[in-house]
Design an enzyme around this catalytic site. Structure first.
Site, PDB file in Angstrom:
ATOM      1  N   CYS A 193       0.868  -1.184   0.000  1.00 27.51           N
ATOM      2  CA  CYS A 193       0.000   0.000   0.000  1.00 27.51           C
ATOM      3  C   CYS A 193       0.907   1.237   0.000  1.00 27.51           C
ATOM      4  O   CYS A 193       1.695   1.434   0.927  1.00 27.51           O
ATOM      5  CB  CYS A 193      -0.924   0.015   1.199  1.00 27.51           C
ATOM      6  SG  CYS A 193      -1.828   1.573   1.349  1.00 27.51           S
ATOM      7  N   ASN A 199     -12.368  10.780  -1.938  1.00 32.37           N
ATOM      8  CA  ASN A 199     -12.957   9.939  -2.973  1.00 32.37           C
ATOM      9  C   ASN A 199     -13.120   8.523  -2.438  1.00 32.37           C
ATOM     10  O   ASN A 199     -12.234   8.013  -1.744  1.00 32.37           O
ATOM     11  CB  ASN A 199     -12.067   9.945  -4.213  1.00 32.37           C
ATOM     12  CG  ASN A 199     -11.948  11.338  -4.834  1.00 32.37           C
ATOM     13  OD1 ASN A 199     -12.895  12.114  -4.783  1.00 32.37           O
ATOM     14  ND2 ASN A 199     -10.797  11.639  -5.407  1.00 32.37           N
ATOM     15  N   GLY A 222     -13.933   7.920  -7.891  1.00 30.32           N
ATOM     16  CA  GLY A 222     -12.660   8.440  -8.389  1.00 30.32           C
ATOM     17  C   GLY A 222     -11.464   8.078  -7.546  1.00 30.32           C
ATOM     18  O   GLY A 222     -10.377   8.630  -7.731  1.00 30.32           O
ATOM     19  N   THR A 246      -8.246   6.258  -6.437  1.00 31.64           N
ATOM     20  CA  THR A 246      -7.209   5.475  -7.121  1.00 31.64           C
ATOM     21  C   THR A 246      -6.213   4.860  -6.141  1.00 31.64           C
ATOM     22  O   THR A 246      -5.557   3.882  -6.485  1.00 31.64           O
ATOM     23  CB  THR A 246      -6.437   6.343  -8.139  1.00 31.64           C
ATOM     24  OG1 THR A 246      -5.831   7.449  -7.464  1.00 31.64           O
ATOM     25  CG2 THR A 246      -7.362   6.856  -9.237  1.00 31.64           C
ATOM     26  N   HIS A 270      -6.194   3.697   0.255  1.00 33.24           N
ATOM     27  CA  HIS A 270      -5.861   3.990   1.661  1.00 33.24           C
ATOM     28  C   HIS A 270      -6.472   5.365   1.898  1.00 33.24           C
ATOM     29  O   HIS A 270      -6.143   6.323   1.179  1.00 33.24           O
ATOM     30  CB  HIS A 270      -4.340   3.988   1.850  1.00 33.24           C
ATOM     31  CG  HIS A 270      -3.865   4.335   3.228  1.00 33.24           C
ATOM     32  ND1 HIS A 270      -2.994   3.519   3.948  1.00 33.24           N
ATOM     33  CD2 HIS A 270      -4.097   5.409   4.027  1.00 33.24           C
ATOM     34  CE1 HIS A 270      -2.733   4.072   5.120  1.00 33.24           C
ATOM     35  NE2 HIS A 270      -3.385   5.231   5.191  1.00 33.24           N
ATOM     36  N   HIS A 295      -7.621   8.929   2.338  1.00 32.41           N
ATOM     37  CA  HIS A 295      -6.920  10.218   2.338  1.00 32.41           C
ATOM     38  C   HIS A 295      -7.928  11.321   2.129  1.00 32.41           C
ATOM     39  O   HIS A 295      -8.901  11.154   1.404  1.00 32.41           O
ATOM     40  CB  HIS A 295      -5.819  10.272   1.265  1.00 32.41           C
ATOM     41  CG  HIS A 295      -6.261   9.817  -0.083  1.00 32.41           C
ATOM     42  ND1 HIS A 295      -6.411   8.479  -0.411  1.00 32.41           N
ATOM     43  CD2 HIS A 295      -6.607  10.516  -1.190  1.00 32.41           C
ATOM     44  CE1 HIS A 295      -6.808   8.384  -1.671  1.00 32.41           C
ATOM     45  NE2 HIS A 295      -6.955   9.600  -2.158  1.00 32.41           N
ATOM     46  N   HIS A 317      -8.157  14.958   0.586  1.00 39.91           N
ATOM     47  CA  HIS A 317      -7.533  16.009  -0.209  1.00 39.91           C
ATOM     48  C   HIS A 317      -7.884  17.343   0.445  1.00 39.91           C
ATOM     49  O   HIS A 317      -9.066  17.647   0.643  1.00 39.91           O
ATOM     50  CB  HIS A 317      -8.087  16.022  -1.637  1.00 39.91           C
ATOM     51  CG  HIS A 317      -7.833  14.782  -2.446  1.00 39.91           C
ATOM     52  ND1 HIS A 317      -6.819  14.688  -3.371  1.00 39.91           N
ATOM     53  CD2 HIS A 317      -8.480  13.583  -2.483  1.00 39.91           C
ATOM     54  CE1 HIS A 317      -6.855  13.493  -3.956  1.00 39.91           C
ATOM     55  NE2 HIS A 317      -7.857  12.801  -3.424  1.00 39.91           N
TER      56      HIS A 317
END
Ligand code: AMP
Ligand code: ZN
Length: 110
Positions: free
Chosen positions: A4, A83, A89, A91, A94, A96, A98
């Site tokens: 990961c 996301n 969306g 990708t 893990h 996160h 933004h």
């Protein structure tokens, strides 16, 4: 979790431009920014997306967010996006957040 990317960044096994770190979280600059300020905030433990976020880690993420906003002078405004899943969306699987700012973010998003 093995293989990961963000677990490895969280464990300092892969370099990133770190902006903030505490016991449970880490924040670094997105490698492909879509705004003048584009920061990724992650938990150090592997959580796939926000649906798996436990209360203790959620509190740590929120506390880190408040500190990052002050540190990066984002008080005039910013956007937090997470996301979820292919359709959302995502990708990197893990969790996160933004943190986007440094320009007027506009609405609705493109
Ligand atoms: P998402 O599409 O929401 O899963 O976001 C993944 C984000 O991770 C994208 O904005 C990528 O630009 C960013 N990213 C991928 N690899 C790295 C990396 N090694 N360091 C920093 N950001 C990365
Ligand atoms: Zn992970």
């Amino acid at each position: 979790m093995d293989n990961c990317l963000f677990c490895k960044i969280g464990a300092h096994e892969i370099p990133a431009t770190l902006l903030f770190e505490d016991e449970k979280t880490l924040a670094f600059r997105d490698i492909n920014p879509v705004a003048p300020t584009h920061i990724l905030l992650i938990p150090k433990i592997h959580i796939e997306n926000i649906l798996g976020l436990d209360n203790t880690t959620a509190l740590a993420m929120h506390s880190a967010l408040q500190k990052i906003v002050a540190q990066e002078n984002l008080e005039k405004g910013f956007r937090v996006v997470t996301n979820v899943g292919d359709m959302g969306g995502q990708t990197v699987f893990h969790l996160h957040w933004h943190i986007l700012g440094g320009r007027h973010m506009g609405w609705p998003p493109g």
